[in-house]
Design an enzyme around this catalytic site. Structure first.
Site, short mmCIF file in Angstrom:
data_model
loop_
_atom_site.label_atom_id
_atom_site.label_comp_id
_atom_site.label_asym_id
_atom_site.label_seq_id
_atom_site.Cartn_x
_atom_site.Cartn_y
_atom_site.Cartn_z
N GLY A 1 0.80 -1.22 0.00
CA GLY A 1 0.00 0.00 0.00
C GLY A 1 0.83 1.27 0.00
CG HIS A 2 3.10 2.52 3.39
ND1 HIS A 2 2.45 3.66 3.78
CD2 HIS A 2 3.00 1.65 4.44
CE1 HIS A 2 1.99 3.49 5.00
NE2 HIS A 2 2.29 2.28 5.42
CB CYS A 3 4.88 0.31 -2.91
SG CYS A 3 5.92 -0.60 -1.74
#
Ligand code: NAG
Ligand code: NAG
Length: 502
Positions: free
Chosen positions: A58-60
């Site tokens: 998700g952070h990517c």
């Protein structure tokens, strides 16, 4: 201390969850690298940023559009950005010690170091530009003007070429803060003269508030210059968010928040109206405004009860003290000014959240609340064991039966040993305790007559607790470890459920 920072950071970080990844454009300036071509692409670049990622992370996904944008902007500076898909390139990622996603690394002709900037396009661009320069750039008549406007915060020292002492101080500041700010030095008297500045001088150029602020302290050394740039790089009233929270926390100064509805037509005028006050308190308090709708949980954690914005609060982050001011109706500036005046004079009492003091204590374990904390803990006659827990915490739930048994066992010794628990989500640990908890459960012990707390880090079994109390308590009370005879036992009183959210 760390508890408050991380809890707030975590609270603010939840915002990131709502930031959706924008669709990335099809043509990309980000290099895709794999095992076969990594070295040849990285080894000869003087400066490069590489993202190791996984497509599912998700952070990517949140980073992807920012990374693309930064990559395009950095083309002009000939700084390349690359990415490696670790689901495809296991071995390459392992070689580079990648343990989580995304991992960002800076490569200088093939050798890597950690990337310490943020994950926004602006932040990446600004950080990489600084990395491309020496910590302290020597400026000439040609480069001076451009350099001044190169970043949000730029510091330029104007020094006589012979002034080695001042240069050493400036170099030391630039070396330690190179990740944060751009530093230049002007040795050319003609350039200084044109700028209207007499050496030695240290000037901070900013893209907010007053564009130019000059150090006017008497002593020109590493410490005074560091403090100066740190103070001057913070806007009078910026919007607080997950990105910049840490820099405020690290400044060590109390934070004054205006909680506001970002949709309100009064937002700008409210923020502007507090600038004079913010300026008058520079170096004592940092002022920010924050989206009260998005960060309503954070308002709650500062003991703001309602959700009527605007509201105001001061938080001493170091000591986790909270000073909420909810009623701003009528005269916002007047009320806030008065409140801040009282705060800085030390005339305000911190707000301490508490559950009501229980009417009776008929459970096996004493239910401790903030309002009763000082009275109970101040009782010097007893050894005291206190569990700080959160209702949602799994380890706390697991501990409960053992802890209840422990309480039961020590009932016969209740004039000597107190077994207590406190719901640390519904109660603030009063400042008098001298500590904050960072995780749940935290179990602390204070021997009778002592003011020192010992953290219980042993085995959370009945035996573990009993041995600990016998060893560390003033009264050395020990109890048998036999299981409690259920038939003799009244059913332990059930605790009322707590519905507080953290
Ligand atoms: C490097 O190799 C990968 C396959 O491993 C390929 O997808 C990529 O386009 C190549 N990149 C460059 C810059 O040649
Ligand atoms: C529990 O207490 C009851 C009543 O005193 C007694 O009859 C029984 O044997 C006890 N049980 C155990 C396991 O000690």
């Amino acid at each position: 201390m760390r508890f408050s920072r991380s809890a707030i950071a975590a609270g603010l970080a939840t915002a990131a969850t709502f930031m959706s990844a924008e669709a990335s454009s099809s043509s990309s300036d980000v290099l895709v690298l794999g095992k076969g071509n990594f070295t040849e692409n990285v080894a000869n670049e003087p400066l490069m940023l590489v993202e190791f990622y996984a497509p599912w992370c998700g952070h990517c996904k949140a980073l992807a559009p920012e990374y693309e944008k930064a990559s395009t902007e950095l083309l002009a500076d000939k700084i390349k950005l690359a990415k490696v898909d670790c689901t495809e390139e296991n071995e390459l990622c392992a070689e580079h010690g990648v343990e989580g996603f995304p991992t960002l690394k800076i490569f200088r002709t093939g050798s890597s170091s950690d990337y310490n900037g943020n994950r926004k396009a602006d932040g990446i661009v600004s950080y990489m530009k600084k990395q491309a320069l020496p910590a302290l750039s020597e400026l000439t008549a040609d480069t001076y003007a451009d350099f001044k406007g190169k970043d949000r915060v730029v510091a330029i020292a104007y020094l006589d070429a012979t002034d080695k002492t001042s240069l050493d101080a400036v170099t030391a500041v630039a070396d330690s803060l190179r990740d944060n700010y751009l530093f230049g030095v002007v040795n050319d008297a003609a350039v200084a003269k044109e700028a209207g500045i007499t050496a030695p001088a240290f000037v901070v150029y900013r893209q907010f508030d007053e564009p130019e602020v000059k150090f006017d302290g008497k002593t020109f050394n590493e410490e005074t210059l560091t403090n100066f740039i740190k103070a001057e790089s913070i806007p009078l009233i910026d919007e607080l968010n997950a990105e910049n929270f840490m820099s405020y926390a690290e400044s060590g100064l109390p934070l004054a928040y205006l909680f506001a509805d970002p949709e309100s037509k009064d937002l700008k005028s409210h923020v502007d109206s507090l600038k004079t006050l913010a300026k008058a308190n520079k170096g004592k308090l940092n002022f920010v405004w924050i989206d009260g709708v998005k960060y309503s949980q954070h308002a709650k954690s500062l003991n703001i009860q309602g959700e009527d914005w605007p509201a105001f609060a001061v938080q001493d982050i170091e000591q986790n003290l909270k000073f909420p001011l909810e009623d701003l109706s009528g005269d916002l500036v007047g009320k806030v000014t008065d409140f801040v005046k009282q705060y800085t004079a030390g005339a305000l009492k911190p707000s301490v959240k508490s559950e009501p003091i229980p009417k009776d204590q008929d459970g096996p374990v004493h239910v401790l609340v903030a309002d009763e904390f000082d009275a109970v803990i101040g009782d010097d006659s007893k050894d005291k064991l206190v569990e700080f827990y959160a209702p949602w915490c799994g380890h706390c739930k697991k501990l409960a039966p053992t802890y209840d048994t422990l309480g039961e066992k020590y009932k016969a010794h209740k004039d000597k040993v107190l077994i207590a628990k406190m719901d640390a989500t519904a109660n603030d640990i009063p400042p008098t305790a001298g500590f904050q908890v960072q995780s749940f459960p935290t179990i602390k012990f204070q021997a009778a007559g002592s003011k020192d707390w010992i953290e219980f880090t042993g085995d959370r079994s009945l035996e573990g607790f009993v041995d600990f109390i016998a060893l560390n308590g003033k009264h050395k009370v020990s109890v048998d470890l036999d299981p409690i005879n259920e038939t003799e036992q009244a059913t332990p009183a059930k605790e009322a459920p707590h519905h507080e959210e953290l």
